[in-house]
Design a protein around this motif. Structure first.
Motif, short mmCIF file in Angstrom:
data_model
loop_
_atom_site.label_atom_id
_atom_site.label_comp_id
_atom_site.label_asym_id
_atom_site.label_seq_id
_atom_site.Cartn_x
_atom_site.Cartn_y
_atom_site.Cartn_z
N VAL A 34 -13.61 -13.45 -30.31
CA VAL A 34 -12.79 -14.62 -30.00
C VAL A 34 -12.39 -14.47 -28.54
N VAL A 35 -12.77 -15.45 -27.70
CA VAL A 35 -12.42 -15.33 -26.29
C VAL A 35 -11.40 -16.40 -25.93
N ARG A 36 -10.42 -16.00 -25.12
CA ARG A 36 -9.30 -16.90 -24.80
C ARG A 36 -9.16 -17.02 -23.28
N PRO A 37 -10.03 -17.81 -22.62
CA PRO A 37 -9.94 -17.94 -21.16
C PRO A 37 -8.64 -18.62 -20.74
N GLY A 38 -8.21 -18.36 -19.50
CA GLY A 38 -6.93 -18.88 -19.04
C GLY A 38 -7.05 -20.03 -18.06
N ASN A 39 -8.27 -20.30 -17.57
CA ASN A 39 -8.43 -21.45 -16.67
C ASN A 39 -9.89 -21.94 -16.71
N THR A 40 -10.12 -23.05 -16.02
CA THR A 40 -11.43 -23.71 -16.12
C THR A 40 -12.54 -22.81 -15.58
N GLN A 41 -12.27 -22.09 -14.49
CA GLN A 41 -13.30 -21.21 -13.91
C GLN A 41 -13.69 -20.14 -14.94
N GLU A 42 -12.70 -19.63 -15.66
CA GLU A 42 -13.00 -18.62 -16.68
C GLU A 42 -13.83 -19.21 -17.83
N VAL A 43 -13.53 -20.45 -18.21
CA VAL A 43 -14.34 -21.11 -19.25
C VAL A 43 -15.79 -21.18 -18.76
N ALA A 44 -15.95 -21.61 -17.49
CA ALA A 44 -17.30 -21.74 -16.92
C ALA A 44 -18.02 -20.39 -16.92
N ALA A 45 -17.28 -19.32 -16.59
CA ALA A 45 -17.91 -18.00 -16.56
C ALA A 45 -18.35 -17.57 -17.97
N VAL A 46 -17.52 -17.87 -18.96
CA VAL A 46 -17.87 -17.52 -20.36
C VAL A 46 -19.13 -18.29 -20.78
N VAL A 47 -19.14 -19.59 -20.46
CA VAL A 47 -20.28 -20.41 -20.88
C VAL A 47 -21.57 -19.93 -20.20
N LYS A 48 -21.47 -19.62 -18.90
CA LYS A 48 -22.66 -19.14 -18.16
C LYS A 48 -23.20 -17.85 -18.79
N ALA A 49 -22.28 -16.92 -19.07
CA ALA A 49 -22.71 -15.63 -19.64
C ALA A 49 -23.35 -15.84 -21.01
N ALA A 59 -24.75 -18.60 -22.15
CA ALA A 59 -26.02 -19.34 -22.01
C ALA A 59 -27.13 -18.37 -21.61
N GLN A 60 -26.79 -17.47 -20.69
CA GLN A 60 -27.79 -16.49 -20.24
C GLN A 60 -28.23 -15.58 -21.40
N ALA A 61 -27.27 -15.21 -22.23
CA ALA A 61 -27.58 -14.33 -23.37
C ALA A 61 -28.06 -15.11 -24.59
N ARG A 62 -28.13 -16.44 -24.45
CA ARG A 62 -28.51 -17.33 -25.56
C ARG A 62 -27.64 -17.13 -26.80
N VAL A 63 -26.37 -16.95 -26.52
CA VAL A 63 -25.40 -16.80 -27.62
C VAL A 63 -24.63 -18.10 -27.75
N SER A 64 -24.47 -18.57 -28.96
CA SER A 64 -23.82 -19.89 -29.09
C SER A 64 -22.30 -19.77 -29.10
N ILE A 65 -21.69 -20.90 -28.69
CA ILE A 65 -20.23 -20.96 -28.50
C ILE A 65 -19.65 -22.04 -29.41
N VAL A 66 -18.55 -21.70 -30.08
CA VAL A 66 -17.81 -22.69 -30.86
C VAL A 66 -16.45 -22.89 -30.18
N PRO A 67 -16.22 -24.07 -29.57
CA PRO A 67 -14.90 -24.30 -28.97
C PRO A 67 -13.86 -24.57 -30.07
N GLN A 68 -12.64 -24.16 -29.80
CA GLN A 68 -11.57 -24.40 -30.79
C GLN A 68 -10.25 -24.70 -30.08
N GLY A 69 -9.51 -25.66 -30.64
CA GLY A 69 -8.17 -25.96 -30.14
C GLY A 69 -7.15 -25.41 -31.12
N GLY A 70 -6.55 -26.31 -31.91
CA GLY A 70 -5.52 -25.89 -32.87
C GLY A 70 -6.05 -25.52 -34.23
N ASN A 71 -7.36 -25.67 -34.43
CA ASN A 71 -8.01 -25.39 -35.72
C ASN A 71 -7.37 -26.16 -36.87
N THR A 72 -7.08 -27.43 -36.63
CA THR A 72 -6.57 -28.29 -37.71
C THR A 72 -7.63 -29.29 -38.19
#
Ligand code: FAD
Ligand code: MLT
Ligand code: ZN
Length: 474
Positions: free
Chosen positions: A46-61, A63-76
């Motif tokens: 579970v990754v919890r980035p603190g700003n937009t640049q960090e989100v971009a870094a997570v997504v880039k990493a 994508a490069q590793a071909r690992v899928s991402i599930v975004p989540q907000g309040g999980n309601t």
């Protein structure tokens, strides 16, 4: 045990956003289990980035590793779209740390917030600045504006202000490639090509990750009045809606219908809420009138409407809230139906929309069909009648085993209800979205050309298929 490649990715993520915000151990239930506790997944982290640049870094990493991402907000979410699958290979990206209000622009009537901002906090920030942010849902204490945008949430004020999409002027989005799309313009007019904002809204995390949004604000109403009315049938409720449109105009800000069995569940599980009028009538309606002039003006208009409705016969009894706390209590009763239903036991949920004029016949025919097909079935019918949106839910017969009922009847009940919706020209998801709950049902009910175009869009924007795979379209 993670593979060497997975360990490499985890190290990269820790470097990008800090080891404290990459969770792999401890109790991760809050992220991995859906709100209805029907499905449990398992994330690689579970990754919890603190700003937009960090989100971009997570997504880039990822994508490069071909690992899928599930975004989540309040999980309601109610369609199992924001939790990982059970493979242990997906990264769950929580936006919860990104919860700041970036700016309020009073002249432009806009507010810019980060995606993880809880809806209630956004409403309060708007009110503090002297404005109304009208989106309102039963889950507003936990859901986030990013989740609301991604599901194009509806709620109880749509009849006047529209869905979340209509409240949005601009988005900041991290694309599947990890690039940042800067679209927080706050412009009310911008015809410079395809509308990427509206494409992202309602895409349930499958096309991009929303990191911030510019939303519309409205003047605070001078007064709000709430009434609870007993109506003899769905047809009468629709007639009352017509009268409310005619006599309240833009003042009509809420119109909810609740069936007797739905209200009996609130009465059974939360007797302290004291549900009014439910025993004497098959349906109740909750109406709200917001007035820009004064409380006296609002009350006069409301009383005039109710007089006409009594004369017409579409209302047989009614209470008008005398204070803000009484009004809040009436709304609380309405918003407690979901919890009361959950207390009663697992059930089959439907979130359907139809043209308002088709609803009385749809309900009469479908009620009769379900009662004929499944002995003792209990129908929990409530929802946003003003928007043609019903939560037409099905509860197991009294005293039966809920789990067994779902196992043997869920598919059959869904087919019966959705086929009826199709016959009446409606939609099988009005406001909750598709998620993974309806992804395999959608092809039976959606126009095939529309579905093919949706697949092409997904392919164009997320060619590696790493953003929330298996949701909305396969
Ligand atoms: P989540 O559940 O975390 O996620 C929902 C979806 O959005 C997932 O697919 C997820 O991957 C995606 N997502 C989340 N954040 C982002 C992001 N920043 N970028 C990209 N994708 C993202 N819904 C209504 O429409 N109307 C109602 O009246 C209503 N009432 C509710 C009442 C209760 C008691 C409950 C439990 C739910 C209710 N809901 C209602 C459903 C739910 O609250 C909404 O769907 C809400 O919009 C989800 O927000 P969230 O932050 O919890 O999103
Ligand atoms: C509601 O209108 O209360 C919600 O959409 C939640 C539900 O369907 O249970
Ligand atoms: Zn709803």
């Amino acid at each position: 045990m993670p593979t060497a490649a997975q360990l490499d990715l985890l190290n990269t993520l820790k470097q990008a956003i800090g080891a404290a915000h990459v969770l792999t151990e401890g109790d991760l239930t809050a992220y991995e289990q859906d709100w209805r506790k029907r499905t449990r997944g398992q994330a690689l982290a579970v990754v919890r980035p603190g700003n937009t640049q960090e989100v971009a870094a997570v997504v880039k990493a990822c994508a490069q590793a071909r690992v899928s991402i599930v975004p989540q907000g309040g999980n309601t979410g109610l369609v199992v779209g924001g939790i990982p699958d059970d493979s242990g290979t997906q990264v769950l990206l929580s936006l919860q740390r990104m919860n700041a209000v970036r700016a309020v622009d009073g002249d432009n009537l806009t507010i810019t917030v980060e995606a993880g901002c809880v809806l209630q906090n956004l409403q309060q920030a708007a009110e503090k600045a002297g404005f109304l942010f009208p989106l309102s849902l039963g889950s507003e204490g936990s859901c986030t504006i990013g989740g609301n945008l991604s599901t194009n949430a509806g709620g109880t004020q749509v009849v006047r202000y529209g869905n979340t999409r209509e409240l949005c002027l601009g988005l900041e989005v991290v694309t599947a490639q990890g690039d940042i799309l800067h679209g927080l313009s706050g412009l009310r007019k911008d015809n410079t090509g395809y509308d990427l904002r509206n494409l992202m809204v309602g895409s349930e995390g499958t096309l991009g990750i929303i990191t911030a949004a510019t939303m519309k604000l409205y003047p605070l109403p001078a007064a709000k009045l709430t009434a609870w009315a007993a109506v003899p049938s769905v047809e009468h409720a629709v007639r009352l809606l017509g009268l409310a449109h005619k006599h309240l105009g833009a003042g009509l800000t809420g119109f909810e219908m609740m069936g007797q069995f739905a209200l009996s569940l609130v009465d059974k599980h939360y007797p302290q809420l004291r549900v009014p009028l439910w025993q004497q009538t098959p349906y109740c309606v909750l109406l709200e009138n917001s007035d820009t002039e004064s409380e006296t003006h609002a009350r006069e208009r409301f009383e005039h409407l109710l007089e006409i409705a009594f004369e017409d016969g579409c209302v047989t009894d009614a209470v008008v809230a005398e204070s803000l706390s009484q009004a809040r209590n009436l709304w609380h009763i309405r918003e407690s139906i979901t919890m009361a239903q959950a207390e009663e036991g697992l059930n089959i949920k439907h979130d359907i929309s139809l043209s308002v004029s088709a609803i009385p016949t749809f309900v009469a025919e479908t009620d009769a069909m379900l009662k004929r097909e499944i002995e003792g079935v209990r129908l929990v019918n409530f929802g946003h009648l003003g928007d043609g949106n019903l939560h037409y839910n099905v509860q197991a017969p009294e005293g039966s085993d809920n789990q067994a009922f779902l196992k043997t009847q869920e598919d059959r009940v869904n087919t019966l209800v959705y086929d009826a919706v199709k016959r009446f020209g409606g939609s099988i998801s009005a406001e909750h979205g598709v998620g993974s709950l309806k992804v395999d049902t959608l092809p039976d009910y959606k126009d095939p050309t529309a579905l093919a175009v949706m697949r092409q869009i997904k392919q164009a924007l997320d060619p590696k298929g790493t953003l929330n795979p298996g949701r909305v379209v396969r």
